[in-house]
Design a protein around this motif. Structure first.
Motif, PDB file in Angstrom:
ATOM      1  N   LEU A 108       5.326   7.573  -4.200  1.00  0.00           N
ATOM      2  CA  LEU A 108       4.556   7.678  -4.962  1.00  0.00           C
ATOM      3  C   LEU A 108       3.219   6.934  -4.732  1.00  0.00           C
ATOM      4  O   LEU A 108       2.472   6.816  -5.257  1.00  0.00           O
ATOM      5  N   LYS A 109       3.690   5.815  -3.788  1.00  0.00           N
ATOM      6  CA  LYS A 109       2.114   4.762  -3.582  1.00  0.00           C
ATOM      7  C   LYS A 109       1.104   5.352  -3.265  1.00  0.00           C
ATOM      8  O   LYS A 109       1.085   6.068  -1.953  1.00  0.00           O
ATOM      9  N   VAL A 110      -0.170   5.169  -3.786  1.00  0.00           N
ATOM     10  CA  VAL A 110      -1.458   5.641  -2.822  1.00  0.00           C
ATOM     11  C   VAL A 110      -1.759   4.416  -1.994  1.00  0.00           C
ATOM     12  O   VAL A 110      -1.579   4.051  -2.130  1.00  0.00           O
ATOM     13  N   ASP A 111      -1.770   5.694  -0.586  1.00  0.00           N
ATOM     14  CA  ASP A 111      -2.468   4.060   0.316  1.00  0.00           C
ATOM     15  C   ASP A 111      -4.393   3.766   0.148  1.00  0.00           C
ATOM     16  O   ASP A 111      -4.873   4.863  -0.239  1.00  0.00           O
ATOM     17  N   LYS A 112      -4.486   2.405   0.129  1.00  0.00           N
ATOM     18  CA  LYS A 112      -5.999   2.639   0.670  1.00  0.00           C
ATOM     19  C   LYS A 112      -6.385   3.096   1.139  1.00  0.00           C
ATOM     20  O   LYS A 112      -6.038   3.098   3.156  1.00  0.00           O
ATOM     21  N   PRO A 113      -7.744   3.521   1.292  1.00  0.00           N
ATOM     22  CA  PRO A 113      -8.600   3.476   2.039  1.00  0.00           C
ATOM     23  C   PRO A 113      -9.021   2.638   3.409  1.00  0.00           C
ATOM     24  O   PRO A 113      -9.273   1.820   3.355  1.00  0.00           O
ATOM     25  N   ARG A 114      -8.552   2.860   4.349  1.00  0.00           N
ATOM     26  CA  ARG A 114      -9.071   1.953   5.679  1.00  0.00           C
ATOM     27  C   ARG A 114     -10.700   2.033   5.256  1.00  0.00           C
ATOM     28  O   ARG A 114     -11.897   2.916   5.364  1.00  0.00           O
ATOM     29  N   LYS A 115     -11.077   0.558   5.361  1.00  0.00           N
ATOM     30  CA  LYS A 115     -12.309  -0.049   5.960  1.00  0.00           C
ATOM     31  C   LYS A 115     -12.719   0.217   7.147  1.00  0.00           C
ATOM     32  O   LYS A 115     -12.148  -0.653   7.818  1.00  0.00           O
ATOM     33  N   LYS A 116     -14.063   1.144   7.771  1.00  0.00           N
ATOM     34  CA  LYS A 116     -14.470   1.310   9.273  1.00  0.00           C
ATOM     35  C   LYS A 116     -14.845  -0.490   9.425  1.00  0.00           C
ATOM     36  O   LYS A 116     -15.818  -1.059   8.151  1.00  0.00           O
TER      37      LYS A 116
END
Length: 136
Positions: free
Chosen positions: A97-105
């Motif tokens: 259920l953990k929401v992944d952080k969006p990857r910052k380019k």
């Protein structure tokens, strides 16, 4: 969270079976392996979005009937195996259920790019200098 855990525990079903491994004759007599079964689709603890996320992330543990399946047979005791299965179950749910952080380019700094190109030029010049010097 404790309320939700109690509701989830009420939804769980357990089956037991004979486990292999250490224990000698005891293993042949006692059903110490515990199988935890949880009907994900019928669960009232999660909304549709969370169920979809769990379905996707735990798909290798969910059978065709839509039931989450987990086994524990590491201990000789059925009660200990049941506790192990419940702990694993909650850990798996928490991770799923953990929401992944969006990857910052990130961009390579211009100074580093220029430094790399300069190194390449020096290396190329070094190799060119090693060429055949006695050509006529």
């Amino acid at each position: 969270m404790n309320e939700q855990k109690t509701k989830l525990l009420a939804e769980l079903k357990f089956k037991t079976a004979r486990a292999g491994g250490k224990g000698g004759q005891h293993v042949n007599k006692v059903s110490s392996k515990v199988m935890l079964i949880w009907p994900l689709a019928e669960s009232a603890c999660f909304n549709a979005e969370q169920k979809e996320l769990l379905q996707a992330r735990l798909e290798n543990r969910i059978n065709k009937a839509g039931e989450f399946f987990l086994e524990a047979s590491t201990d000789r005791s059925q009660l200990a195996n049941k506790e192990i299965a419940i702990d694993r179950f909650f850990n798996l749910l928490e991770d799923a259920l953990k929401v992944d952080k969006p990857r910052k380019k990130t961009k390579i700094p211009k100074a580093k790019v220029l430094e790399r190109l300069d190194r390449k030029k020096k290396q190329a010049q070094k190799k060119a200098d090693r060429g055949n010097r006695f050509e006529m």
